[in-house]
Design an enzyme around this catalytic site. Structure first.
Site, PDB file in Angstrom:
ATOM      1  N   ASP A 148      39.528  49.851  42.764  1.00  0.00           N
ATOM      2  CA  ASP A 148      39.762  48.636  43.545  1.00  0.00           C
ATOM      3  C   ASP A 148      40.175  47.462  42.651  1.00  0.00           C
ATOM      4  OD1 ASP A 148      39.804  47.158  45.893  1.00  0.00           O
ATOM      5  OD2 ASP A 148      37.751  47.658  46.474  1.00  0.00           O
ATOM      6  N   ASP A 203      42.672  45.491  53.921  1.00  0.00           N
ATOM      7  CA  ASP A 203      41.907  46.495  54.671  1.00  0.00           C
ATOM      8  C   ASP A 203      42.347  46.673  56.118  1.00  0.00           C
ATOM      9  OD1 ASP A 203      40.618  46.472  52.319  1.00  0.00           O
ATOM     10  OD2 ASP A 203      38.631  46.036  53.118  1.00  0.00           O
TER      11      ASP A 203
HETATM   12  C1  GAL Z   1      38.183  46.603  49.399  1.00  0.00           C
HETATM   13  C2  GAL Z   1      38.960  47.867  49.697  1.00  0.00           C
HETATM   14  C3  GAL Z   1      38.202  48.640  50.758  1.00  0.00           C
HETATM   15  C4  GAL Z   1      36.811  48.963  50.251  1.00  0.00           C
HETATM   16  C5  GAL Z   1      36.096  47.681  49.836  1.00  0.00           C
HETATM   17  C6  GAL Z   1      34.756  47.966  49.149  1.00  0.00           C
HETATM   18  O1  GAL Z   1      38.826  45.874  48.403  1.00  0.00           O
HETATM   19  O2  GAL Z   1      40.250  47.530  50.124  1.00  0.00           O
HETATM   20  O3  GAL Z   1      38.914  49.807  51.105  1.00  0.00           O
HETATM   21  O4  GAL Z   1      36.910  49.836  49.169  1.00  0.00           O
HETATM   22  O5  GAL Z   1      36.886  46.923  48.930  1.00  0.00           O
HETATM   23  O6  GAL Z   1      34.101  46.809  48.769  1.00  0.00           O
END
Ligand code: GAL
Length: 401
Positions: A148, A203
């Site tokens: 991430d 997301d």
């Molecule tokens: C976001 C990511 C999500 C999930 C989340 C966890 O940045 O896009 O899919 O992994 O973090 O905190």
């Protein structure tokens, strides 16, 4: 001569240590990820239960393979040696034991971390610990890493993801590397040799066409995501995919919307990563997710991402070239009511400029197979007629006669 040998050795070592693992994700990864439904509320029992359901519901048989733990699996601090540790309450037997359980079912195990100092959920990130973390994952027999982009301050994305790629390569275990920097730095332009898939947006959220702002970023529903990234299909192919995010099938949209969502992710050659609670999934949800004929479109060996053919009279029509000169075609009814199609093959004709594939439907007939109803629908010598419910889909495969 000596100089030449040195240059040669340097080149060989760069080549050995600075490329991603090849031969992985030759077709889009198929699996499950904990985030969409459980966020950081995850634990060993849940994950084992999901692995069991892969078998029981026929999902493994349909091709699903990776079980990926997202954010929240770690303890809040590294140990005295700087190693990550699994949260001892959520995962009392640790990650290796969980990996062993998943492997014992013939499945693969994925894990999450972040290029920044902390993950998005505030757990220890990999910045400065990349090689140590990669070695640890390899020792746990991890097969997939989602990486991430929170808390990265001024880090350069391409550089940060290359560092982790190199660390994984050095650790020596083939691990699918899934880049998740939300499309902010146009990874499709640089990540082909870095990772096996890259997220293209922020997301996903479980709605058909909504967008919810969170200040610096938005969550987007199915069609907002599709429409945001229209021009990137040429960057995808075997071993390097545009990732349209984990799916929301079974998470609150109608069954028709779920079918369309699943059809579109298949047309887009996106990783198909389920994001629902498989332990409580409805029959209809499982039927959609386990549809082998639709999955085969996603998994087609050519690895060509589909494209919008037209968008008229409330119908989105998408095409995807497949192996052996076959095609997948998807009609989505975008309106709020049931509508009919009466599709004149001769009038339309079609092809894919990007891949130099053209079809002359005056010269060439195709048989038509309905991939959701598992029925043959004749061939292209007469118009294709069908009724399609609101937000539902007709997905067909066309095979040369
Ligand atoms: C976001 C990511 C999500 C999930 C989340 C966890 O940045 O896009 O899919 O992994 O973090 O905190």
């Amino acid at each position: 001569m000596k100089k030449l040998v040195v240059v040669f050795l340097v080149l060989v070592s760069i080549n050995t240590f600075s490329q991603k693992f090849e031969g992985l994700a030759e077709t889009p990864p198929l699996g499950w990820n904990s985030w969409n439904t459980f966020a950081t509320d995850i634990n060993e029992e849940l994950v084992k239960g999901i692995a069991d359901k892969f078998i029981e519901l026929g999902l493994k048989d349909a091709g699903y393979e990776y079980i990926v733990l997202d954010d929240g699996w770690m303890a809040k601090e590294r140990d005295a040696n700087g190693n990550l540790i699994a949260d001892p309450v959520k995962f009392p037997n640790g990650m290796k034991a969980l990996a062993d359980y998943i492997h014992s079912k013939g499945l693969k195990f994925g894990i999450y971390n972040c290029a920044g100092s902390k993950t998005c959920g505030g757990y220890p990130g990999s910045r400065g610990f990349e090689y140590q973390d990669a070695r640890l994952y390899a020792s746990w027999d991890v097969d997939y890493l989602k990486y991430d982009w929170c808390n990265t301050e001024k880090l350069n994305a391409e550089g940060a993801y290359m560092t982790m790629r190199d660390a994984l390569k050095k650790a020596g275990r083939p691990i699918v590397f899934s880049i998740c920097e939300w499309g902010d730095n146009e990874p499709w332009k640089w990540a082909k040799d870095v990772g096996h898939a890259w997220r293209v947006t922020g997301d996903i959220i479980n709605c058909w066409d909504c967008e919810i702002g969170h200040g610096s970023w938005s969550s987007r529903g199915v069609w907002k995501i599709i429409n945001l990234r229209e021009d990137i299909r040429k960057f995808a192919g075997p071993g390097h995919w545009n990732d349209y995010d984990m799916m929301e099938v079974g998470n609150g949209m109608t069954d028709a919307e779920d079918r369309s969502h699943f059809a579109m992710w298949s047309m887009l050659a996106s990783p198909l990563i389920m994001g629902n609670d498989l332990r409580t999934a409805s029959k209809e949800t499982v039927k959609t997710l386990a549809n082998k004929e639709v999955i085969a479109v996603n998994q087609d060996k050519l690895g060509i991402q589909g494209f919008r053919f037209s968008n008229e009279n409330n119908f989105e029509i998408w095409l995807k070239p497949l192996e052996k000169d076959a095609w997948a075609m998807t009609f989505v009814n975008m309106s709020d009511e049931t509508k009919s199609i009466d599709f004149d093959w001769i009038k339309h004709g079609f092809g894919d400029d990007l891949n130099g594939k053209w079809v002359d439907l005056k010269q060439q007939k195709f048989s038509i197979r309905d991939l959701y109803n598992h029925k043959n629908l004749g061939d292209t010598s007469s118009n294709l007629k069908a009724e399609i419910g609101s937000h539902d889909v007709l997905m067909i495969k066309m095979v040369k006669k």
